[in-house]
Design a protein around this motif. Structure first.
Motif, PDB file in Angstrom:
ATOM      1  N   PHE A 281     -65.536 -20.792 -13.325  1.00 60.31           N
ATOM      2  CA  PHE A 281     -65.875 -20.068 -12.191  1.00 60.31           C
ATOM      3  C   PHE A 281     -65.987 -18.560 -12.571  1.00 60.31           C
ATOM      4  CE2 PHE A 281     -63.133 -23.777 -11.197  1.00 60.31           C
ATOM      5  CZ  PHE A 281     -63.908 -24.351 -10.428  1.00 60.31           C
ATOM      6  N   ASP A 282     -66.402 -17.851 -11.507  1.00 70.94           N
ATOM      7  CA  ASP A 282     -66.572 -16.230 -11.566  1.00 70.94           C
ATOM      8  C   ASP A 282     -65.237 -15.657 -11.868  1.00 70.94           C
ATOM      9  OD1 ASP A 282     -69.287 -16.896 -11.289  1.00 70.94           O
ATOM     10  OD2 ASP A 282     -69.435 -16.088  -9.359  1.00 70.94           O
ATOM     11  N   TRP A 283     -64.163 -16.260 -11.216  1.00 71.69           N
ATOM     12  CA  TRP A 283     -62.795 -15.623 -11.341  1.00 71.69           C
ATOM     13  C   TRP A 283     -62.041 -16.213 -12.417  1.00 71.69           C
ATOM     14  CZ3 TRP A 283     -59.336 -19.651 -11.048  1.00 71.69           C
ATOM     15  CH2 TRP A 283     -59.873 -20.770 -10.369  1.00 71.69           C
ATOM     16  N   GLY A 284     -62.637 -17.172 -13.245  1.00 70.97           N
ATOM     17  CA  GLY A 284     -61.563 -17.808 -14.062  1.00 70.97           C
ATOM     18  C   GLY A 284     -61.929 -19.136 -14.394  1.00 70.97           C
ATOM     19  N   GLN A 285     -60.790 -20.255 -14.792  1.00 69.32           N
ATOM     20  CA  GLN A 285     -61.207 -21.462 -14.982  1.00 69.32           C
ATOM     21  C   GLN A 285     -59.984 -22.336 -14.860  1.00 69.32           C
ATOM     22  OE1 GLN A 285     -62.080 -21.084 -19.316  1.00 69.32           O
ATOM     23  NE2 GLN A 285     -60.613 -22.753 -19.615  1.00 69.32           N
ATOM     24  N   LEU A 286     -60.059 -23.810 -14.538  1.00 71.76           N
ATOM     25  CA  LEU A 286     -59.144 -24.688 -14.470  1.00 71.76           C
ATOM     26  C   LEU A 286     -59.366 -25.669 -15.499  1.00 71.76           C
ATOM     27  CD1 LEU A 286     -56.977 -26.560 -13.134  1.00 71.76           C
ATOM     28  CD2 LEU A 286     -58.820 -27.297 -11.632  1.00 71.76           C
ATOM     29  N   THR A 287     -58.435 -25.874 -16.316  1.00 69.03           N
ATOM     30  CA  THR A 287     -58.613 -26.911 -17.392  1.00 69.03           C
ATOM     31  C   THR A 287     -57.303 -28.124 -16.870  1.00 69.03           C
ATOM     32  OG1 THR A 287     -59.143 -25.390 -18.893  1.00 69.03           O
ATOM     33  CG2 THR A 287     -58.290 -27.583 -19.806  1.00 69.03           C
ATOM     34  N   LEU A 288     -58.014 -29.265 -16.533  1.00 71.81           N
ATOM     35  CA  LEU A 288     -57.233 -30.376 -16.189  1.00 71.81           C
ATOM     36  C   LEU A 288     -56.595 -30.932 -17.389  1.00 71.81           C
ATOM     37  CD1 LEU A 288     -59.336 -32.191 -13.469  1.00 71.81           C
ATOM     38  CD2 LEU A 288     -57.239 -30.827 -13.093  1.00 71.81           C
ATOM     39  N   THR A 289     -55.163 -31.064 -17.341  1.00 72.41           N
ATOM     40  CA  THR A 289     -54.432 -31.621 -18.685  1.00 72.41           C
ATOM     41  C   THR A 289     -53.828 -32.933 -18.110  1.00 72.41           C
ATOM     42  OG1 THR A 289     -52.797 -30.308 -18.355  1.00 72.41           O
ATOM     43  CG2 THR A 289     -54.202 -29.663 -19.864  1.00 72.41           C
ATOM     44  N   VAL A 290     -54.246 -33.620 -17.079  1.00 70.17           N
ATOM     45  CA  VAL A 290     -53.538 -34.626 -16.533  1.00 70.17           C
ATOM     46  C   VAL A 290     -54.279 -35.098 -15.260  1.00 70.17           C
ATOM     47  CG1 VAL A 290     -51.584 -33.395 -15.223  1.00 70.17           C
ATOM     48  CG2 VAL A 290     -51.326 -36.023 -15.997  1.00 70.17           C
ATOM     49  N   GLY A 291     -54.461 -36.328 -15.347  1.00 68.88           N
ATOM     50  CA  GLY A 291     -55.161 -36.945 -13.947  1.00 68.88           C
ATOM     51  C   GLY A 291     -55.897 -38.162 -14.211  1.00 68.88           C
ATOM     52  N   PRO A 292     -56.378 -38.959 -13.362  1.00 70.37           N
ATOM     53  CA  PRO A 292     -56.997 -40.158 -13.482  1.00 70.37           C
ATOM     54  C   PRO A 292     -58.192 -40.183 -14.818  1.00 70.37           C
ATOM     55  CG  PRO A 292     -56.836 -39.947 -11.238  1.00 70.37           C
ATOM     56  CD  PRO A 292     -56.355 -38.591 -11.985  1.00 70.37           C
ATOM     57  N   GLU A 293     -59.009 -39.024 -14.680  1.00 67.61           N
ATOM     58  CA  GLU A 293     -59.881 -38.938 -15.554  1.00 67.61           C
ATOM     59  C   GLU A 293     -59.675 -38.418 -16.954  1.00 67.61           C
ATOM     60  OE1 GLU A 293     -59.392 -35.457 -13.670  1.00 67.61           O
ATOM     61  OE2 GLU A 293     -59.726 -37.199 -12.752  1.00 67.61           O
ATOM     62  N   VAL A 294     -58.363 -38.049 -17.000  1.00 69.15           N
ATOM     63  CA  VAL A 294     -57.929 -37.353 -18.361  1.00 69.15           C
ATOM     64  C   VAL A 294     -57.086 -38.501 -18.956  1.00 69.15           C
ATOM     65  CG1 VAL A 294     -56.407 -35.687 -19.452  1.00 69.15           C
ATOM     66  CG2 VAL A 294     -57.963 -34.940 -17.526  1.00 69.15           C
ATOM     67  N   ASN A 295     -55.923 -38.925 -18.551  1.00 73.77           N
ATOM     68  CA  ASN A 295     -55.110 -39.919 -19.001  1.00 73.77           C
ATOM     69  C   ASN A 295     -54.616 -41.042 -18.317  1.00 73.77           C
ATOM     70  OD1 ASN A 295     -53.445 -38.351 -17.414  1.00 73.77           O
ATOM     71  ND2 ASN A 295     -52.064 -37.650 -19.202  1.00 73.77           N
ATOM     72  N   GLY A 296     -55.410 -41.122 -17.101  1.00 73.91           N
ATOM     73  CA  GLY A 296     -54.809 -42.641 -16.447  1.00 73.91           C
ATOM     74  C   GLY A 296     -53.842 -42.087 -15.251  1.00 73.91           C
ATOM     75  N   ALA A 297     -53.265 -40.753 -15.220  1.00 71.69           N
ATOM     76  CA  ALA A 297     -52.275 -40.791 -14.085  1.00 71.69           C
ATOM     77  C   ALA A 297     -52.924 -40.973 -12.660  1.00 71.69           C
ATOM     78  CB  ALA A 297     -51.908 -39.195 -14.417  1.00 71.69           C
ATOM     79  N   GLU A 298     -52.122 -41.523 -11.986  1.00 73.32           N
ATOM     80  CA  GLU A 298     -52.906 -42.078 -10.726  1.00 73.32           C
ATOM     81  C   GLU A 298     -52.046 -41.443  -9.633  1.00 73.32           C
ATOM     82  OE1 GLU A 298     -52.066 -46.284 -10.402  1.00 73.32           O
ATOM     83  OE2 GLU A 298     -53.406 -46.869 -12.203  1.00 73.32           O
ATOM     84  N   ARG A 299     -50.822 -40.757  -9.316  1.00 76.66           N
ATOM     85  CA  ARG A 299     -50.511 -40.174  -8.262  1.00 76.66           C
ATOM     86  C   ARG A 299     -50.591 -38.809  -8.123  1.00 76.66           C
ATOM     87  NH1 ARG A 299     -45.658 -44.400  -8.593  1.00 76.66           N
ATOM     88  NH2 ARG A 299     -47.001 -46.249  -7.756  1.00 76.66           N
ATOM     89  N   PHE A 300     -50.969 -38.218  -9.246  1.00 71.65           N
ATOM     90  CA  PHE A 300     -51.012 -36.726  -9.299  1.00 71.65           C
ATOM     91  C   PHE A 300     -52.132 -36.244 -10.598  1.00 71.65           C
ATOM     92  CE2 PHE A 300     -47.418 -37.670 -11.924  1.00 71.65           C
ATOM     93  CZ  PHE A 300     -47.734 -37.080 -13.108  1.00 71.65           C
ATOM     94  N   SER A 301     -52.391 -34.922  -9.961  1.00 69.48           N
ATOM     95  CA  SER A 301     -53.222 -34.356 -11.217  1.00 69.48           C
ATOM     96  C   SER A 301     -52.909 -33.006 -11.230  1.00 69.48           C
ATOM     97  CB  SER A 301     -54.815 -34.603 -11.047  1.00 69.48           C
ATOM     98  OG  SER A 301     -55.064 -33.744  -9.597  1.00 69.48           O
ATOM     99  N   GLY A 302     -53.322 -32.375 -12.741  1.00 64.70           N
ATOM    100  CA  GLY A 302     -52.786 -30.819 -12.867  1.00 64.70           C
ATOM    101  C   GLY A 302     -53.537 -30.382 -13.943  1.00 64.70           C
ATOM    102  N   GLY A 303     -53.210 -29.063 -14.162  1.00 61.44           N
ATOM    103  CA  GLY A 303     -53.684 -28.509 -15.417  1.00 61.44           C
ATOM    104  C   GLY A 303     -53.403 -26.784 -15.251  1.00 61.44           C
ATOM    105  N   ILE A 304     -54.001 -26.368 -16.287  1.00 70.05           N
ATOM    106  CA  ILE A 304     -53.838 -24.862 -16.416  1.00 70.05           C
ATOM    107  C   ILE A 304     -55.230 -24.173 -15.731  1.00 70.05           C
ATOM    108  CG2 ILE A 304     -53.681 -23.034 -17.938  1.00 70.05           C
ATOM    109  CD1 ILE A 304     -52.497 -25.178 -19.836  1.00 70.05           C
ATOM    110  N   VAL A 305     -54.676 -23.044 -14.877  1.00 65.55           N
ATOM    111  CA  VAL A 305     -55.725 -22.022 -14.265  1.00 65.55           C
ATOM    112  C   VAL A 305     -55.495 -20.725 -14.916  1.00 65.55           C
ATOM    113  CG1 VAL A 305     -56.171 -20.807 -12.152  1.00 65.55           C
ATOM    114  CG2 VAL A 305     -55.412 -23.480 -12.069  1.00 65.55           C
ATOM    115  N   ASP A 306     -56.617 -20.075 -15.560  1.00 62.48           N
ATOM    116  CA  ASP A 306     -56.711 -18.624 -15.880  1.00 62.48           C
ATOM    117  C   ASP A 306     -57.453 -18.005 -14.958  1.00 62.48           C
ATOM    118  OD1 ASP A 306     -55.288 -19.133 -18.753  1.00 62.48           O
ATOM    119  OD2 ASP A 306     -57.030 -20.723 -18.866  1.00 62.48           O
ATOM    120  N   VAL A 307     -56.956 -17.127 -14.412  1.00 68.80           N
ATOM    121  CA  VAL A 307     -57.166 -15.895 -13.317  1.00 68.80           C
ATOM    122  C   VAL A 307     -57.412 -14.876 -13.902  1.00 68.80           C
ATOM    123  CG1 VAL A 307     -57.053 -14.992 -11.043  1.00 68.80           C
ATOM    124  CG2 VAL A 307     -56.089 -17.410 -11.533  1.00 68.80           C
ATOM    125  N   ALA A 308     -58.810 -14.333 -13.909  1.00 68.04           N
ATOM    126  CA  ALA A 308     -59.155 -13.126 -14.788  1.00 68.04           C
ATOM    127  C   ALA A 308     -58.363 -11.654 -14.170  1.00 68.04           C
ATOM    128  CB  ALA A 308     -60.632 -12.906 -14.697  1.00 68.04           C
TER     129      ALA A 308
END
Length: 138
Positions: free
Chosen positions: A19-46
């Motif tokens: 995004f213009d302000w930074g980025q989100l890198t999903l490190t857990v979630g259905p599309e990353v590793n099959g986690a079903e009840r939550f998702s998450g990751g690292i957000v870098d804000v400039a």
């Protein structure tokens, strides 16, 4: 060589949301590793950047400030904005469907770890006008 595992995800091995302000890198979630009840990751804000006031209908969010300083807003139960200065080690709880925003007020990048429950509200970010899919390691 380490064998790939769905239990140990390094941010440089998965694609990110830019995004213009930074980025989100999903490190857990259905599309990353099959986690079903939550998702998450690292957000870098400039420095000086931040995401606009928004909410995640039907989902709660936890935000852990890993580094940097900023201003965090979370609506209270009456819809009034509650804003505080936050820094490394601060955990922010965003109740279901509440509006919130983050602004990096420091002169260095601000890094957050975010968790969404249930999984999925981060996918709506793909509809934002400044969204771009970043290749792994970007």
């Amino acid at each position: 060589m380490t064998k790939s595992s769905p239990y140990f995800i390094r941010p440089e091995t998965v694609s990110g949301f830019g995004f213009d302000w930074g980025q989100l890198t999903l490190t857990v979630g259905p599309e990353v590793n099959g986690a079903e009840r939550f998702s998450g990751g690292i957000v870098d804000v400039a420095p000086g950047g931040g995401h606009a006031r928004h909410n995640h209908p039907g989902a709660e969010e936890i935000i852990l400030v890993m580094s940097g300083t900023g201003e965090q807003m979370v609506e209270d139960e009456d819809g009034n904005p509650v804003t505080q200065q936050v820094g490394a080690g601060c955990t922010i709880y965003v109740p279901e469907s509440r509006f919130h925003s983050t602004l990096n007020t420091g002169d260095t990048p601000m890094q957050l770890f975010v968790v969404y429950s249930p999984a999925g509200p981060e996918q709506a970010l793909r509809e934002l006008p400044d969204f771009r899919l970043l290749p792994p390691g970007a």
